[in-house]
Design a protein around this motif. Structure first.
Motif: not given
Length: 94
Positions: A37-39, A45-46, A52-54
């Motif tokens: 699911n994360k992949r 998103d891509k 992604r910014v953290e």
């Protein structure tokens, strides 16, 4: 002898009975499902052009952002993006 569902002394009578519950719909264990699911989320998103910014914030700043986002009816992520975009626009005007 009648068997009762709540009778724990004759639990061996219930070994062959199916227990109620949600049926298993995915062959993978939960840990693998989370990775898949994360992949897939990263791929979505891509394709939307998102990166992604953290970063870490002090608790009070975080709470202020949260409250402001709630007041405006947008997500915290959308608020942070708008604030950064505004800051970049005003910086380019100077």
């Amino acid at each position: 002898m009648a068997k009762e569902i709540s009778d724990l002394t004759t639990i061996d009578l219930f070994n062959d009975e199916k227990r109620p519950g949600r049926p298993k719909t995915n062959p993978h264990p939960r840990s693998v499902q989370v990775k898949i699911n994360k992949r897939n989320q990263v791929k979505r998103d891509k394709s939307k052009g998102l990166k992604r910014v953290e970063f870490k914030l002090h608790q009070t700043v975080f709470e202020q952002l949260d409250e402001l986002a709630r007041d405006k009816g947008i997500s915290r992520s959308e608020l942070i993006e708008a604030l950064i975009t505004d800051a970049l626009k005003s910086d380019s005007k100077d």
